[in-house]
Design an enzyme around this catalytic site. Structure first.
Site, PDB file in Angstrom:
ATOM      1  N   ASN A  82      40.843  40.882  42.832  1.00 58.28           N
ATOM      2  CA  ASN A  82      42.105  41.787  42.395  1.00 58.28           C
ATOM      3  C   ASN A  82      41.254  42.738  42.607  1.00 58.28           C
ATOM      4  O   ASN A  82      40.442  43.132  42.721  1.00 58.28           O
ATOM      5  CB  ASN A  82      41.976  41.705  41.376  1.00 58.28           C
ATOM      6  CG  ASN A  82      43.102  42.785  40.989  1.00 58.28           C
ATOM      7  OD1 ASN A  82      43.463  43.261  42.029  1.00 58.28           O
ATOM      8  ND2 ASN A  82      43.123  43.393  39.943  1.00 58.28           N
ATOM      9  N   HIS A 137      49.435  42.675  35.101  1.00 56.99           N
ATOM     10  CA  HIS A 137      48.322  43.141  35.029  1.00 56.99           C
ATOM     11  C   HIS A 137      47.984  44.302  33.779  1.00 56.99           C
ATOM     12  O   HIS A 137      49.207  44.696  34.169  1.00 56.99           O
ATOM     13  CB  HIS A 137      47.721  43.805  36.143  1.00 56.99           C
ATOM     14  CG  HIS A 137      46.013  43.710  36.194  1.00 56.99           C
ATOM     15  ND1 HIS A 137      45.381  44.735  35.427  1.00 56.99           N
ATOM     16  CD2 HIS A 137      45.028  42.751  36.186  1.00 56.99           C
ATOM     17  CE1 HIS A 137      44.194  44.740  35.671  1.00 56.99           C
ATOM     18  NE2 HIS A 137      43.443  43.633  35.856  1.00 56.99           N
ATOM     19  N   GLU A 147      42.606  37.725  30.288  1.00 60.59           N
ATOM     20  CA  GLU A 147      41.840  39.052  31.048  1.00 60.59           C
ATOM     21  C   GLU A 147      41.843  40.153  29.165  1.00 60.59           C
ATOM     22  O   GLU A 147      42.454  40.910  28.973  1.00 60.59           O
ATOM     23  CB  GLU A 147      42.014  39.785  32.255  1.00 60.59           C
ATOM     24  CG  GLU A 147      42.476  39.085  32.776  1.00 60.59           C
ATOM     25  CD  GLU A 147      42.595  39.901  34.388  1.00 60.59           C
ATOM     26  OE1 GLU A 147      40.959  39.973  35.023  1.00 60.59           O
ATOM     27  OE2 GLU A 147      43.432  40.863  34.295  1.00 60.59           O
ATOM     28  N   SER A 178      35.569  41.807  33.974  1.00 54.04           N
ATOM     29  CA  SER A 178      34.140  42.109  34.241  1.00 54.04           C
ATOM     30  C   SER A 178      33.290  40.935  34.733  1.00 54.04           C
ATOM     31  O   SER A 178      31.626  40.948  34.486  1.00 54.04           O
ATOM     32  CB  SER A 178      32.645  42.756  33.477  1.00 54.04           C
ATOM     33  OG  SER A 178      33.408  43.754  32.831  1.00 54.04           O
ATOM     34  N   GLY A 188      38.166  42.010  39.583  1.00 62.43           N
ATOM     35  CA  GLY A 188      38.313  42.751  39.886  1.00 62.43           C
ATOM     36  C   GLY A 188      36.818  43.865  41.207  1.00 62.43           C
ATOM     37  O   GLY A 188      37.029  43.286  42.125  1.00 62.43           O
ATOM     38  N   GLY A 189      36.192  44.484  40.192  1.00 62.79           N
ATOM     39  CA  GLY A 189      35.225  45.235  41.380  1.00 62.79           C
ATOM     40  C   GLY A 189      33.985  44.709  41.987  1.00 62.79           C
ATOM     41  O   GLY A 189      34.239  44.752  43.205  1.00 62.79           O
TER      42      GLY A 189
HETATM   43  P1  PGA Z   1      36.742  43.705  36.750  1.00 62.61           P
HETATM   44  O1  PGA Z   1      38.578  43.753  36.931  1.00 62.61           O
HETATM   45  O2  PGA Z   1      36.694  42.266  37.370  1.00 62.61           O
HETATM   46  O3  PGA Z   1      36.878  44.575  37.384  1.00 62.61           O
HETATM   47  O4  PGA Z   1      36.593  43.531  35.342  1.00 62.61           O
HETATM   48  C1  PGA Z   1      39.013  42.066  36.569  1.00 62.61           C
HETATM   49  C2  PGA Z   1      40.894  42.348  36.677  1.00 62.61           C
HETATM   50  O5  PGA Z   1      41.170  43.552  35.892  1.00 62.61           O
HETATM   51  O6  PGA Z   1      40.841  41.643  37.436  1.00 62.61           O
END
Ligand code: PGA
Length: 237
Positions: free
Chosen positions: A7, A85, A157, A199, A220-221
């Site tokens: 994402n 989300h 999440e 994370s 995400g990141g």
């Molecule tokens: P993150 O985001 O891996 O940066 O924590 C996950 C997400 O929001 O889908």
């Protein structure tokens, strides 16, 4: 094998995207779905990577300035879409009724919804995690039969884990994921695929991969860095 969904949120500009794209052939894997910003879908038209959206409009299209409809995603061959989300819910006031409408629209167009659910830190500290998840899932699944629910991928999440570097222990993830799967089986007679998100990165993927009951990750990141996401995908094959 675990499914990896990237994402990329609103993180990428053109320069970052081009750098990411330079390693794209490494991403052509049957366990990866990339969800870039809508403005970058065309950048991947010659790549073999599976693409997903990050959101759709509750409108059907037409006079809806600034929106992206489900039909539009379908028309360019998108086969997955994140929905509900927590950032949509918190920043853009998406209600659970909106999420339910979006899930139904996606299923109608044969796009697989990746439905997000999770508790805030406050809710966790009050011991309300399971109640919150039940409320969110019941709302998102409203008026749907088990054949439809079978097609949905759920992503657990915890909101306090998204982008913070904090993640639950493996035991806590197993407990919650098992709870959600059992609830959906009992109430809807459906066996859903369930991802963990929050994370996930190259440092914790080996530990997370010890959890059998999790079917994959929503990332995400770490999905914006080509080398990191490639290594994660390879570890999940
Ligand atoms: P993150 O985001 O891996 O940066 O924590 C996950 C997400 O929001 O889908």
């Amino acid at each position: 094998m675990k499914l990896v969904v990237g994402n990329q949120k609103c993180y990428m500009d053109n320069a970052k995207l081009q750098e990411f794209k330079s390693g794209i052939s490494e991403l052509e894997s049957n366990n990866f779905i990339l969800c870039p910003s809508n403005v970058f879908f065309h950048e991947f038209k010659d790549a073999k990577v599976t693409l997903g959206g990050q959101n759709i409009s509750i409108c059907d299209g037409g006079a809806a300035t600034g929106e992206i409809s489900c039909e539009q995603l379908k028309s360019i061959g998108i086969s997955y879409c994140i929905v509900g989300h927590s950032e949509r819910r918190e920043m853009f006031n998406e209600s659970i009724e909106d999420t339910n409408i979006k899930v139904k629209k996606l299923l109608e167009k044969e796009i697989t919804p990746i439905l997000c659910t999770g508790e805030t830190l406050e809710e966790k500290n009050l011991g309300k995690t399971k109640d919150i998840l039940l409320d969110e899932l019941t709302g998102a699944f409203d008026d749907m039969d088990s054949d439809s629910i079978d097609k949905i991928i759920v992503a657990y999440e915890p909101i306090w884990s998204i982008g913070t570097g904090l993640i639950p222990s493996n035991d806590d993830i197993v407990e919650i994921v098992t709870y959600i799967k059992d609830f959906v089986k009992e109430k809807y007679n459906s066996d859903i695929k369930l991802l963990y998100g929050g994370s996930v990165n190259l440092k914790n993927i080996d530990e997370l991969n010890k959890i059998d009951v999790v079917d994959g990750y929503l990332i995400g990141g770490a999905s914006t860095k080509i080398n990191e996401i490639t290594e994660i995908i390879n570890k999940c094959k």
